[in-house]
Design a protein around this motif. Structure first.
Motif, PDB file in Angstrom:
ATOM      1  N   THR A  80      19.334   7.230  11.159  1.00 11.56           N
ATOM      2  CA  THR A  80      17.936   6.953  10.827  1.00 11.56           C
ATOM      3  C   THR A  80      17.777   5.780   9.868  1.00 11.56           C
ATOM      4  N   TYR A  81      18.855   5.159   9.457  1.00 11.15           N
ATOM      5  CA  TYR A  81      18.778   4.071   8.481  1.00 11.15           C
ATOM      6  C   TYR A  81      18.490   2.737   9.164  1.00 11.15           C
ATOM      7  N   PHE A  82      17.289   2.592   9.666  1.00 13.54           N
ATOM      8  CA  PHE A  82      16.967   1.404  10.455  1.00 13.54           C
ATOM      9  C   PHE A  82      16.983   0.125   9.636  1.00 13.54           C
ATOM     10  N   GLN A  83      16.455   0.183   8.416  1.00 12.88           N
ATOM     11  CA  GLN A  83      16.402  -1.053   7.638  1.00 12.88           C
ATOM     12  C   GLN A  83      17.797  -1.522   7.247  1.00 12.88           C
ATOM     13  N   VAL A 108      10.285  -1.831  11.655  1.00 18.13           N
ATOM     14  CA  VAL A 108      10.711  -1.580  10.279  1.00 18.13           C
ATOM     15  C   VAL A 108      10.502  -2.822   9.435  1.00 18.13           C
TER      16      VAL A 108
END
Lengths: 47, 510, 189
Positions: free
Chosen positions: B270-273, B468
């Protein structure tokens, strides 16, 4: 899930987190430039 | 008792360093006397002494006035260790063994203390910080500060090992093992006297161990990033991680570029950035064309012909899939395809919190390995023969990916497309080739009734990377523009777009 | 694995965040400008290395600068006669014996030593010397000032103060600056 004991340890770590002063160069003895002397209380007392 | 004697000796050492300069000859005489008495020269005694000194230093820290000098004893211990590391006669045993012994001893004392209520990470942080500081100081200009030529040569040879041994021990101190040390640990792996040095060791000799440490951090974050509210402590660890990665991206982007494969394998889903930060790294001194230029064509960008460097060859992870994949690339066949497809499925579910899913049934690491390997081979072929050999929907490179997507489950399609989009980075042959493949797939007539799902998944994976906050990767922006501008498929007319007004809105605006 | 899964992210529904969806600070992330600025990327409109002076992974624990790696060439150590001293490194231990040495220093050197070594013989010595040079120390401002030679101050009716133009030495900016000022005589020494 993080067990409660682990969460406490993690939070304690956050509380005690080292800062930039902790990471600075170790304290070293250096011959002081000048001997101590009582100076005016109005002079700055922090270098 | 022996401990009491050692405590007295160590206390004398601390007092000595408060009265004289560390370079004073008295200091060396004191050390020599310790050696003559067997305190430091015999391995068992040395360990006992170090253990005692460390315990004393930690107690001294805990008992000191917090507004005063709390690290006097720890600093003195650090100085002693470094003096011994540099100046001992390493005839019977080796400098590396000594360092390992020291670190093991520290770890022993630390591990016991960690379980106590009174544990405080700061003195241990300080000690390790000091070791990094001292070593960083003496290694300048190829250890020119060391007068003895023989020792200078030895230390110069030992430099890489110093960092790798230190990294190995940092791996032991990781948050999973010692959560009470987590914040000190993140501070240590990013320490100004450790991180830039291990990044810049000759021949990238520190990269493997450093990647391991970052993976330790990612795994820890992954484990405790649950759906819903993430604990404050984890949130803070995440912010620190982001800041460190930004620092690496600024100073040594090549590290993130060349190790992106392993980092992606372990980055929380979930760590898109953070994913974008890593994949947006651009090699230094490369001038990159404006990705927002609507007239930009990758075919005209010279950089898009260059092969990106890869530190860790994904072929190592392919295991039993290596042969079928390589054979397929030479001569495609249905049986090979089936073997590859079957090989990608896991035997157990992988609990993986992602956006829209909680577990995976396909091996994400293998998918990434296969896709990157195919891309690497395509890049090599492009150079060896011609671009028409690979920029070709009939080439085995294309057909392998095409068939895996066509025959695969929804999840497999998602994983493959997501990993392909990861390859859209700074201008290079992989970015160019995968853009070509993705664009052709999106507008392909060959998928039949599968096309709708494939298009939707591709858009889903693409939007994950653009909705994002910045940065956005060069390749993703350029590909997104190409997709929006393509004449063959009007994205806004697709049924699945019209059914989701929120998405339709974004695409209309784009 | 489809587009619908992105809706909670697009809507950024705070209710959704509580209802077991995603922590947006990690998925959507945040504007990184302030984090980059705190890291010094870029600094002075130029690209610099940041990891060599990295203070801490968190801005909150980066309260102070940290000493970066540096080396001092041998020729810079043990230079004799620094600060007019017979002894190397130099030292100031006696008010009587060291006054003549201090008289040879420039104003800036005196200011430096005054501010750098509180509660020492040298702080006292530099104080005495600066006074000889018509600088006066302001007790509240903790700064040194001297009369602007171009202007004569106007003394107040009660004789307790004067208004005029003075040259101050600013220890933060390390420069002399001219200021108009109302000077109370009991504030200076």
């Amino acid at each position: 899930e993080m067990p409660q004991s682990m969460l406490s340890q993690l939070e304690s770590s956050l509380l005690n987190c080292p800062d930039s002063l902790d990471a600075d160069s170790p304290y070293l003895y250096r011959k002081p430039l000048s001997l101590p002397h009582p100076t005016s209380i109005f002079f700055p007392n922090e270098p | 008792t022996v401990n009491e004697k050692y405590s007295l000796v160590f206390t004398e050492w601390v007092k000595l360093l408060q009265k004289v300069d560390i370079e004073d000859s008295v200091v060396l005489i004191f050390i020599k006397q310790m050696m003559d008495k067997g305190i430091l020269s015999e391995s068992d005694n040395m360990i006992k002494f170090m253990k005692c000194a460390l315990e004393l230093s930690v107690s001294s820290f805990k008992e000191s006035d917090p507004t005063g000098e709390v690290f006097t004893a720890i600093d003195a211990l650090g100085k002693l260790i470094i003096k011994l590391l540099i100046f001992q006669e390493f005839s019977d045993y080796y400098r590396g063994d000594f360092l390992n012994t020291i670190y093991s001893t520290i770890l022993l004392v630390f591990a016991e203390d960690h379980e106590q209520e009174t544990f405080n990470e700061r003195p241990y942080f300080r000690l390790l910080s000091n070791l990094f500081y001292e070593w960083s100081n003496i290694r300048g200009h190829k250890f020119s500060s060391i007068k003895d030529v023989k020792i200078r040569k030895e230390l110069y040879t030992f430099d890489i090992e110093f960092y790798n041994i230190s990294a190995t021990y940092l791996h032991s101190f990781q948050p999973f093992a010692f959560p009470g040390f987590s914040f000190a640990w993140v501070s240590l792996i990013s320490h100004r006297m450790f991180l830039p040095q291990i990044l810049r060791l000759p021949d990238k000799s520190g990269w493997e161990k450093l990647t391991l440490l970052i993976i330790d951090l990612f795994k820890f974050l992954d484990q405790y990033t649950k759906r819903g509210i993430v604990s404050d402590a984890i949130s803070v660890v995440y912010k620190g991680t982001l800041r460190v990665i930004l620092g690496i991206s600024n100073d040594v982007p090549d590290f993130l570029i060349e190790n992106h494969y392993e980092l992606m394998n372990n980055l929380p889903a979930t760590y898109f950035q953070l994913k974008n930060v890593i994949l947006s790294s651009i090699p230094k001194k490369k001038i990159v064309p404006n990705p927002y230029d609507p007239n930009l064509n990758m075919a005209d960008v010279e950089l898009c012909q260059q092969k990106p460097s890869i530190f860790y060859d994904p072929v190592k992870d392919l295991q039993s899939l290596k042969k079928p994949v390589d054979n397929y690339l030479r001569i495609p066949s249905n049986s090979l395809l089936k073997a590859i497809l079957n090989g990608l499925y896991r035997t157990e579910y992988d609990v993986k919190i992602g956006v829209g899913y909680d577990y995976l049934s396909i091996d994400n690491k293998l998918v990434r390995g296969v896709v990157l390997h195919v891309g690497i081979e395509a890049g090599l072929e492009n150079e060896r023969t011609s671009s028409s050999a690979v920029f070709n929907t009939k080439s085995s490179y294309y057909t392998l990916l095409y068939n895996l997507i066509n025959e695969g489950s929804t999840e497999l399609r998602y994983q493959i497309l997501q990993v392909m989009l990861e390859q859209l980075r700074y201008p290079n042959i992989h970015t160019y080739w995968f853009s070509y493949v993705l664009l052709n797939m999106f507008t392909s007539k060959e998928f039949g009734s599968n096309i709708s799902e494939i298009q939707e998944i591709m858009l889903r994976c693409l939007l994950e990377r653009v909705i994002v906050n910045k940065p956005h990767t060069w390749g993703i922006i350029v590909f997104f523009t190409q997709l929006l501008q393509n004449k063959e498929v009007n994205i806004l007319e697709l049924d699945f777009i019209k059914n989701i007004p929120e998405i339709e809105n974004i695409l209309e605006q784009s | 694995f489809g587009l619908k899964a992105l809706i909670p992210l697009i809507k950024q529904d705070p209710q959704g965040e509580k209802n077991g969806q995603y922590d947006h600070s990690m998925t959507l992330g945040a504007d990184l400008s302030s984090m980059l600025y705190s890291l010094g990327i870029p600094r002075d409109k130029q690209h610099h290395r940041v990891l060599d002076t990295f203070q801490s992974p968190w801005a909150e624990t980066s309260r102070s600068e940290v000493e970066p790696k540096f080396s001092i060439p041998d020729s810079f150590n043990n230079i004799s006669n620094v600060l007019q001293s017979n002894v190397t490194p130099p030292c100031f231990d006696s008010i009587q014996n060291d006054q003549q040495r201090v008289a040879l220093f420039q104003d800036e050197t005196l200011f430096y030593l005054f501010y750098k070594h509180p509660a020492t013989v040298i702080q006292e010595l530099t104080y005495l010397e600066l006074r000889k040079r018509n600088w006066r120390y302001h007790k509240t401002l903790k700064a040194w000032l001297t009369k602007d030679p171009m202007m004569e101050p106007i003394v107040s009716q009660d004789g307790l103060s004067e208004k005029g133009s003075y040259v101050f030495f600013d220890p933060q900016r390390w420069e002399k600056c001219q200021r108009d000022f109302l000077l109370f005589y009991n504030a200076i020494m």
